[in-house]
Motif scaffolding. Structure first.
Motif, PDB file in Angstrom:
ATOM      1  N   SER A 182     -14.874 -13.352  15.812  1.00  0.00           N
ATOM      2  CA  SER A 182     -15.770 -12.271  16.209  1.00  0.00           C
ATOM      3  C   SER A 182     -15.496 -11.041  15.354  1.00  0.00           C
ATOM      4  CB  SER A 182     -15.576 -11.916  17.682  1.00  0.00           C
ATOM      5  OG  SER A 182     -16.272 -10.721  18.002  1.00  0.00           O
ATOM      6  N   PRO A 183     -16.546 -10.349  14.903  1.00  0.00           N
ATOM      7  CA  PRO A 183     -16.319  -9.134  14.118  1.00  0.00           C
ATOM      8  C   PRO A 183     -16.114  -7.888  14.972  1.00  0.00           C
ATOM      9  CG  PRO A 183     -18.662  -9.599  14.210  1.00  0.00           C
ATOM     10  CD  PRO A 183     -17.971 -10.724  14.960  1.00  0.00           C
ATOM     11  N   ALA A 218     -16.054 -17.896  11.243  1.00  0.00           N
ATOM     12  CA  ALA A 218     -17.103 -16.973  10.817  1.00  0.00           C
ATOM     13  C   ALA A 218     -17.939 -17.596   9.699  1.00  0.00           C
ATOM     14  CB  ALA A 218     -16.471 -15.671  10.326  1.00  0.00           C
ATOM     15  N   PRO A 219     -19.205 -17.205   9.609  1.00  0.00           N
ATOM     16  CA  PRO A 219     -20.046 -17.683   8.509  1.00  0.00           C
ATOM     17  C   PRO A 219     -19.778 -16.968   7.204  1.00  0.00           C
ATOM     18  CG  PRO A 219     -21.297 -16.185   9.878  1.00  0.00           C
ATOM     19  CD  PRO A 219     -19.955 -16.346  10.548  1.00  0.00           C
ATOM     20  N   ASP A 220     -18.967 -15.921   7.248  1.00  0.00           N
ATOM     21  CA  ASP A 220     -18.748 -15.077   6.078  1.00  0.00           C
ATOM     22  C   ASP A 220     -17.555 -15.520   5.230  1.00  0.00           C
ATOM     23  OD1 ASP A 220     -20.865 -13.466   7.076  1.00  0.00           O
ATOM     24  OD2 ASP A 220     -19.450 -12.453   8.395  1.00  0.00           O
ATOM     25  N   LEU A 221     -16.885 -16.608   5.609  1.00  0.00           N
ATOM     26  CA  LEU A 221     -15.751 -17.097   4.833  1.00  0.00           C
ATOM     27  C   LEU A 221     -16.222 -17.690   3.510  1.00  0.00           C
ATOM     28  CD1 LEU A 221     -13.692 -18.953   7.615  1.00  0.00           C
ATOM     29  CD2 LEU A 221     -13.187 -16.717   6.609  1.00  0.00           C
ATOM     30  N   THR A 222     -15.438 -17.487   2.467  1.00  0.00           N
ATOM     31  CA  THR A 222     -15.698 -18.150   1.194  1.00  0.00           C
ATOM     32  C   THR A 222     -15.353 -19.627   1.311  1.00  0.00           C
ATOM     33  OG1 THR A 222     -13.474 -17.770   0.356  1.00  0.00           O
ATOM     34  CG2 THR A 222     -15.116 -16.020  -0.026  1.00  0.00           C
ATOM     35  N   THR A 247     -22.585 -13.029  11.931  1.00  0.00           N
ATOM     36  CA  THR A 247     -22.313 -12.600  10.555  1.00  0.00           C
ATOM     37  C   THR A 247     -22.364 -11.079  10.426  1.00  0.00           C
ATOM     38  OG1 THR A 247     -23.026 -12.788   8.246  1.00  0.00           O
ATOM     39  CG2 THR A 247     -24.759 -12.837   9.912  1.00  0.00           C
ATOM     40  N   LEU A 248     -21.614 -10.558   9.469  1.00  0.00           N
ATOM     41  CA  LEU A 248     -21.683  -9.145   9.121  1.00  0.00           C
ATOM     42  C   LEU A 248     -22.797  -8.865   8.117  1.00  0.00           C
ATOM     43  CD1 LEU A 248     -17.879  -8.332   8.849  1.00  0.00           C
ATOM     44  CD2 LEU A 248     -19.453  -7.579  10.642  1.00  0.00           C
ATOM     45  N   SER A 249     -23.329  -9.916   7.520  1.00  0.00           N
ATOM     46  CA  SER A 249     -24.426  -9.758   6.580  1.00  0.00           C
ATOM     47  C   SER A 249     -25.679  -9.260   7.300  1.00  0.00           C
ATOM     48  CB  SER A 249     -24.718 -11.098   5.899  1.00  0.00           C
ATOM     49  OG  SER A 249     -25.931 -11.053   5.178  1.00  0.00           O
ATOM     50  N   ARG A 250     -26.513  -8.583   6.577  1.00  0.00           N
ATOM     51  CA  ARG A 250     -27.814  -8.159   7.102  1.00  0.00           C
ATOM     52  C   ARG A 250     -28.960  -8.777   6.312  1.00  0.00           C
ATOM     53  NH1 ARG A 250     -24.885  -7.439  10.722  1.00  0.00           N
ATOM     54  NH2 ARG A 250     -24.542  -5.491  11.892  1.00  0.00           N
ATOM     55  N   ASP A 251     -28.672  -9.806   5.543  1.00  0.00           N
ATOM     56  CA  ASP A 251     -29.722 -10.518   4.828  1.00  0.00           C
ATOM     57  C   ASP A 251     -30.669 -11.185   5.828  1.00  0.00           C
ATOM     58  OD1 ASP A 251     -28.489  -9.823   2.474  1.00  0.00           O
ATOM     59  OD2 ASP A 251     -27.507 -11.766   2.193  1.00  0.00           O
ATOM     60  N   GLY A 252     -31.946 -11.168   5.506  1.00  0.00           N
ATOM     61  CA  GLY A 252     -32.924 -11.861   6.339  1.00  0.00           C
ATOM     62  C   GLY A 252     -33.553 -11.019   7.427  1.00  0.00           C
ATOM     63  N   ILE A 253     -33.154  -9.759   7.539  1.00  0.00           N
ATOM     64  CA  ILE A 253     -33.772  -8.875   8.524  1.00  0.00           C
ATOM     65  C   ILE A 253     -35.118  -8.400   7.978  1.00  0.00           C
ATOM     66  CG2 ILE A 253     -33.586  -6.649   9.679  1.00  0.00           C
ATOM     67  CD1 ILE A 253     -30.626  -7.049   9.904  1.00  0.00           C
ATOM     68  N   SER A 254     -36.145  -8.484   8.813  1.00  0.00           N
ATOM     69  CA  SER A 254     -37.483  -8.122   8.369  1.00  0.00           C
ATOM     70  C   SER A 254     -37.619  -6.609   8.228  1.00  0.00           C
ATOM     71  CB  SER A 254     -38.526  -8.625   9.361  1.00  0.00           C
ATOM     72  OG  SER A 254     -38.504  -7.840  10.539  1.00  0.00           O
ATOM     73  N   ALA A 255     -38.641  -6.197   7.510  1.00  0.00           N
ATOM     74  CA  ALA A 255     -38.884  -4.765   7.298  1.00  0.00           C
ATOM     75  C   ALA A 255     -39.111  -4.044   8.623  1.00  0.00           C
ATOM     76  CB  ALA A 255     -40.081  -4.576   6.374  1.00  0.00           C
ATOM     77  N   ARG A 256     -39.745  -4.704   9.572  1.00  0.00           N
ATOM     78  CA  ARG A 256     -40.013  -4.077  10.868  1.00  0.00           C
ATOM     79  C   ARG A 256     -38.739  -3.814  11.660  1.00  0.00           C
ATOM     80  NH1 ARG A 256     -45.348  -7.207  13.307  1.00  0.00           N
ATOM     81  NH2 ARG A 256     -46.810  -6.607  11.656  1.00  0.00           N
ATOM     82  N   LEU A 267     -24.500 -10.197  13.561  1.00  0.00           N
ATOM     83  CA  LEU A 267     -25.903 -10.603  13.571  1.00  0.00           C
ATOM     84  C   LEU A 267     -25.991 -12.088  13.879  1.00  0.00           C
ATOM     85  CD1 LEU A 267     -28.939  -9.898  12.783  1.00  0.00           C
ATOM     86  CD2 LEU A 267     -28.315 -10.739  10.497  1.00  0.00           C
ATOM     87  N   SER A 268     -26.883 -12.434  14.797  1.00  0.00           N
ATOM     88  CA  SER A 268     -27.115 -13.842  15.120  1.00  0.00           C
ATOM     89  C   SER A 268     -28.614 -14.105  15.106  1.00  0.00           C
ATOM     90  CB  SER A 268     -26.534 -14.189  16.496  1.00  0.00           C
ATOM     91  OG  SER A 268     -27.138 -13.403  17.519  1.00  0.00           O
ATOM     92  N   GLY A 269     -28.989 -15.377  15.134  1.00  0.00           N
ATOM     93  CA  GLY A 269     -30.393 -15.732  15.165  1.00  0.00           C
ATOM     94  C   GLY A 269     -30.905 -16.248  13.841  1.00  0.00           C
TER      95      GLY A 269
END
Length: 354
Positions: A182-183, A218-222, A247-256, A267-269
């Motif tokens: 968990s982050p 975590a999904p963020d591991l190399t 994940t700590l990444s914010r990739d894939g979040i829509s503009a809205r 972030l999940s989903g």
């Protein structure tokens, strides 16, 4: 369609759109439902799945489970099987009861089909959960219990913290998940480092009393870090992995939903779908005999079948269930149940993993 058109909009309006208020309202309703046996029987008949499998020595009536985080303290355990879940994971619980992080700490990203949370392991504590489970009796499906580190416990004392929870809860669990990913708890993800994970897993294995142990990553591991985690797990005979956490990444979040991207937390989903599947595929490729529970961005039957094709033995839902409700569980169970003969032949039953 009733859930998407009527139930979900009503839930999302609770508390002026406060996601955590809606969650508590839902959990209260499900807790009450769990005390109405005729309703549970009827729902289970409607939502029941026929996709039995045995993984790490545990018999599951279906492959679709509820992920940790939804029912942290096990207050609605009787309701989940009636909604079609073949297993339930409670927690994450910690040795010490704790309130978690300040509110607001849960955010819906509707256009992205995602959630950001920084809950911080809010729970009543391992001993309180043990008392509740002792009074409740059998759940009716396999029960997983996720354990984590208390915020007040220094990282260098984390092993004792986890061991206390293991001793309190192992007799109720069909498996125990070691949450080191968990982050939202300072220092927790450092427990995925090889030396620290080795010490933690060894101590919990010694206390497990043959209860299967799984490590949630975590999904963020190399890839190199994942390989080290796999080495520790195989060295200690861990029963399996849960891939992945938020994940700590914010990739894939829509503009809205971009205005929420700066919120701290995991972030999940739907934005996590591809990465979670890639991690499962990596584990299956590098350690094909190690079972994996695939979780992360499963929002449709197609997502579920692709996760199974990537190498997952079981699946878990969290964010997908919030947006899709019981109809999603039912549709996934039906789809993977129909595909069971192909899966048993070891063939990909829909699309190959991308």
């Amino acid at each position: 369609m009733i859930y998407q058109r009527v139930v979900r909009p009503a839930l999302f309006r609770i508390g002026g759109g406060d996601a955590e208020a809606a969650h508590h309202t839902t959990m209260g309703a499900l807790s009450r439902l769990g005390r109405v046996s005729p309703a549970l029987t009827a729902l289970r008949r409607w939502n029941g799945a026929d996709d039995p499998t045995t993984v790490f020595g545990v018999d599951f009536p279906s492959r679709v489970g509820l992920a940790a985080g939804m029912d942290k303290d096990g207050v609605a355990l009787k309701a989940w099987p009636a909604l079609g879940f073949g297993f339930v994971e409670v927690g994450t619980v910690t040795r010490h009861a704790q309130p978690g992080n300040p509110r607001p700490r849960l955010f819906r990203l509707r256009d992205s089909g995602a959630i950001i949370n920084r809950m911080g392991f809010n729970n009543e504590g391992a001993d309180a959960l043990a008392t509740r489970l002792a009074a409740l009796g059998p759940v009716g499906v396999p029960l997983g219990i996720s354990i984590g580190k208390s915020k007040v416990t220094p990282v260098e004392q984390a092993v004792g913290d986890y061991v206390h929870s293991m001793r309190a809860l192992r007799r109720f669990a069909d498996y125990v998940a070691i949450n080191v990913s968990s982050p939202n708890t300072p220092g927790l993800r450092g427990l995925q480092d090889r030396a620290m994970l080795d010490e933690l897993v060894a101590a919990l294995q010694a206390e497990s009393d043959e209860t299967p142990l799984l490590v949630k990553i975590a999904p963020d591991l190399t890839d190199d870090a994942l390989a080290e985690v796999l080495q520790v797990c195989t060295d200690h005979g861990v029963a399996g992995l849960i891939a992945t956490n938020t994940t700590l990444s914010r990739d894939g979040i829509s503009a809205r939903d971009a205005h929420l991207a700066a919120e701290a937390g995991g972030l999940s989903g739907r934005p996590l779908t591809a990465r979670a599947r890639d991690v499962v595929a990596f584990i299956h490729r590098e350690a094909p005999d190690l079972p994996v529970i695939g979780v992360g961005g499963i929002s449709s039957p197609d997502d579920a079948t692709r996760m199974l094709d990537a190498g997952a033995s079981l699946l878990q839902l969290y964010t997908g269930f919030i947006f899709g409700g019981p109809p999603l569980v039912r549709s996934i169970n039906r789809e993977i149940g129909r595909a069971r003969p192909a899966r048993r032949r070891g063939r990909a039953h829909l699309s190959p993993p991308s």
